[in-house]
Write a protein that holds these residues in place. Structure first.
Motif, PDB file in Angstrom:
ATOM      1  N   TYR A   1       0.836  -1.201   0.000  1.00  0.00           N
ATOM      2  CA  TYR A   1       0.000   0.000   0.000  1.00  0.00           C
ATOM      3  C   TYR A   1       0.874   1.257   0.000  1.00  0.00           C
ATOM      4  CZ  TYR A   1      -4.243  -2.699   0.876  1.00  0.00           C
ATOM      5  OH  TYR A   1      -5.304  -3.563   0.752  1.00  0.00           O
ATOM      6  N   ILE A   2       1.939   1.220   0.778  1.00  0.00           N
ATOM      7  CA  ILE A   2       2.839   2.374   0.850  1.00  0.00           C
ATOM      8  C   ILE A   2       3.517   2.612  -0.493  1.00  0.00           C
ATOM      9  CG2 ILE A   2       4.974   3.240   1.896  1.00  0.00           C
ATOM     10  CD1 ILE A   2       4.072   1.912   4.520  1.00  0.00           C
ATOM     11  N   SER A   3       3.858   1.540  -1.197  1.00  0.00           N
ATOM     12  CA  SER A   3       4.487   1.703  -2.509  1.00  0.00           C
ATOM     13  C   SER A   3       3.530   2.380  -3.493  1.00  0.00           C
ATOM     14  CB  SER A   3       4.952   0.353  -3.055  1.00  0.00           C
ATOM     15  OG  SER A   3       3.859  -0.498  -3.368  1.00  0.00           O
ATOM     16  N   VAL A   4       2.233   2.084  -3.375  1.00  0.00           N
ATOM     17  CA  VAL A   4       1.238   2.707  -4.257  1.00  0.00           C
ATOM     18  C   VAL A   4       1.098   4.192  -3.938  1.00  0.00           C
ATOM     19  CG1 VAL A   4      -1.211   2.817  -4.864  1.00  0.00           C
ATOM     20  CG2 VAL A   4      -0.067   0.604  -4.685  1.00  0.00           C
ATOM     21  N   VAL A   5       0.924   4.530  -2.671  1.00  0.00           N
ATOM     22  CA  VAL A   5       0.717   5.944  -2.321  1.00  0.00           C
ATOM     23  C   VAL A   5       1.996   6.749  -2.551  1.00  0.00           C
ATOM     24  CG1 VAL A   5      -1.178   5.516  -0.730  1.00  0.00           C
ATOM     25  CG2 VAL A   5       1.165   5.512   0.150  1.00  0.00           C
ATOM     26  N   ARG A   6       3.153   6.116  -2.414  1.00  0.00           N
ATOM     27  CA  ARG A   6       4.409   6.827  -2.711  1.00  0.00           C
ATOM     28  C   ARG A   6       4.474   7.184  -4.199  1.00  0.00           C
ATOM     29  NH1 ARG A   6       7.795   3.993  -0.218  1.00  0.00           N
ATOM     30  NH2 ARG A   6       8.472   5.455   1.405  1.00  0.00           N
ATOM     31  N   ALA A   7       4.084   6.246  -5.048  1.00  0.00           N
ATOM     32  CA  ALA A   7       4.070   6.522  -6.491  1.00  0.00           C
ATOM     33  C   ALA A   7       3.097   7.647  -6.805  1.00  0.00           C
ATOM     34  CB  ALA A   7       3.696   5.261  -7.260  1.00  0.00           C
ATOM     35  N   LEU A   8       1.933   7.634  -6.178  1.00  0.00           N
ATOM     36  CA  LEU A   8       0.935   8.666  -6.425  1.00  0.00           C
ATOM     37  C   LEU A   8       1.355  10.024  -5.868  1.00  0.00           C
ATOM     38  CD1 LEU A   8      -2.331   6.653  -5.681  1.00  0.00           C
ATOM     39  CD2 LEU A   8      -1.541   7.458  -7.915  1.00  0.00           C
ATOM     40  N   SER A   9       2.133  10.023  -4.806  1.00  0.00           N
ATOM     41  CA  SER A   9       2.550  11.289  -4.192  1.00  0.00           C
ATOM     42  C   SER A   9       3.459  12.093  -5.107  1.00  0.00           C
ATOM     43  CB  SER A   9       3.270  11.026  -2.862  1.00  0.00           C
ATOM     44  OG  SER A   9       4.567  10.477  -3.072  1.00  0.00           O
ATOM     45  N   ASN A  10       4.093  11.425  -6.050  1.00  0.00           N
ATOM     46  CA  ASN A  10       5.006  12.101  -6.980  1.00  0.00           C
ATOM     47  C   ASN A  10       4.317  12.577  -8.250  1.00  0.00           C
ATOM     48  OD1 ASN A  10       7.389  11.747  -5.409  1.00  0.00           O
ATOM     49  ND2 ASN A  10       7.456   9.602  -6.027  1.00  0.00           N
ATOM     50  N   LYS A  11       2.997  12.379  -8.335  1.00  0.00           N
ATOM     51  CA  LYS A  11       2.272  12.736  -9.567  1.00  0.00           C
ATOM     52  C   LYS A  11       0.978  13.432  -9.172  1.00  0.00           C
ATOM     53  CE  LYS A  11       2.786  12.103 -14.080  1.00  0.00           C
ATOM     54  NZ  LYS A  11       3.987  12.525 -14.822  1.00  0.00           N
ATOM     55  N   LYS A  12       1.027  14.757  -9.058  1.00  0.00           N
ATOM     56  CA  LYS A  12      -0.119  15.533  -8.593  1.00  0.00           C
ATOM     57  C   LYS A  12      -1.376  15.291  -9.421  1.00  0.00           C
ATOM     58  CE  LYS A  12      -0.533  19.972  -9.491  1.00  0.00           C
ATOM     59  NZ  LYS A  12      -1.949  20.202  -9.885  1.00  0.00           N
ATOM     60  N   GLU A  13      -1.195  15.120 -10.737  1.00  0.00           N
ATOM     61  CA  GLU A  13      -2.344  14.946 -11.610  1.00  0.00           C
ATOM     62  C   GLU A  13      -2.910  13.535 -11.578  1.00  0.00           C
ATOM     63  OE1 GLU A  13       1.348  14.933 -14.326  1.00  0.00           O
ATOM     64  OE2 GLU A  13       0.695  15.805 -12.430  1.00  0.00           O
TER      65      GLU A  13
END
Length: 257
Positions: free
Chosen positions: A35-47
Motif C-alpha cells: 500500500y505504501i508503494s502505491v501511495v508513494r508513487a501517487l505522491s510524486n504525480k499531482k495529476e
C-alpha cells in the motif's frame, strides 16, 4: 492558528507524528508495504496515475493491485476520477490523504532540522506550493459543497477530469475538475489558492478562452460550457473577470458542510 501550531509539531524533536506513518498503514492494511508503494508513487504525480501507470511504477498487477486500489479509495486515501472520452482502464487515481502527502513532502527524508521550520518558512515557495496543492485536494473532495454553492445540488451530475496531450492541432490541456450536468451544462472548474481576491489578467483571460475552445473541439460536445472559479476569498471584478460565470469560495466549502 491551530493549523499552524499542528504543522509546527511535526518538526519538533522526537515528535510522535513523525513516526505515525508506518504505524497507521500497518494498523489499517495487511501487507502495508505494498500500500505504501502505491501511495508513494501517487505522491510524486499531482495529476494522478492510471492503474497501468501505477503497475508499471511499482511492479504489482492483477487482482492484488485491484484490491489495494479499491481499499485505498474506500478508506478515502485515494480519489478515483473518470476521464471524459476515455475508457474505464484510463481512470485516474489521485492521492488525497493530507497526512500521507505531508509525510512524503516534508517528513520522510528527515532533512529538516529546524524545529520551527513551518513558522520560519511560512512565506516560502515550498510551503506556498503545499498550500496550493492542499486547497486543490479540498476542492476535489468537496464537490457536494461546490454544487450547492452553484445552486445545482439537486441536479444529476457526473464528476470527472480531462486530459489532452499536445499534438499538431491542439496545445496540451489538463482540467482536474469538471462537473457535467444533466441539463446539458458543463462547468470547467479552475482552482486558485490566493491570499487575496483573485484578479483575471488579459493573458489569463485568453488562456481560458483558448482552453474552452480546445475542450469543445476535442470532445465534440454540444453542451453549454461555463468557466467556474474556485478560490480562497473571491474574484475581483474587472475588465476580464467575466470569463468566469460563477465563483465559489472557501466559505462555500466549509460554511455549511
Amino acid at each position: 492558528f491551530y493549523i499552524i501550531y499542528l504543522m509546527a509539531t511535526f518538526f519538533k524533536k522526537n515528535s510522535l507524528l513523525q513516526s505515525e506513518f508506518k504505524d497507521l498503514y500497518g494498523a489499517l492494511f495487511v501487507h502495508a508495504d505494498k500500500y505504501i508503494s502505491v501511495v508513494r508513487a501517487l505522491s510524486n504525480k499531482k495529476e494522478g496515475l492510471t492503474r497501468q501507470e501505477i503497475s508499471n511504477k511499482i511492479g504489482i498487477s492483477g487482482g492484488g493491485l485491484t484490491t489495494i486500489l479499491d481499499n485505498l479509495v474506500k478508506c478515502d486515501f485515494c480519489l478515483k476520477t473518470n476521464i471524459i472520452g476515455k475508457k474505464k482502464k484510463d481512470t485516474i487515481y489521485k492521492l488525497v490523504d493530507f497526512y500521507t502527502l505531508f509525510y512524503f513532502h516534508f517528513i520522510e527524508d528527515n532533512k529538516i532540522t529546524d524545529e520551527e521550520f513551518w513558522t520560519h518558512n511560512i512565506q516560502s515557495a515550498k510551503i506556498s506550493s503545499w498550500q496550493g496543492l492542499s486547497f486543490e485536494l479540498i476542492c476535489l473532495t468537496h464537490t457536494h459543497q461546490i454544487k450547492k454553492a452553484l445552486g445545482i445540488a439537486g441536479i444529476a451530475t457526473t464528476i470527472s477530469a480531462w486530459r489532452k496531450p499536445a499534438d499538431k492541432d491542439f496545445k496540451g490541456v489538463q482540467i482536474d475538475l469538471i462537473i457535467e450536468r444533466v441539463d446539458r451544462i458543463i462547468n470547467l472548474l479552475e482552482i486558485k489558492f490566493y491570499d487575496t481576491n483573485f484578479s483575471v489578467t488579459k493573458d489569463y483571460h485568453e488562456k481560458l478562452r483558448e482552453r474552452m475552445g480546445i475542450f469543445r473541439q476535442a470532445t465534440k460536445t454540444k453542451c453549454g460550457i461555463q468557466n467556474t472559479l474556485v478560490t480562497t476569498f473571491g474574484l475581483t471584478q474587472g475588465l476580464h473577470s467575466s470569463i468566469f460565470s460563477n465563483t465559489v469560495t472557501q466559505d462555500d466549502l466549509f460554511g455549511n458542510i
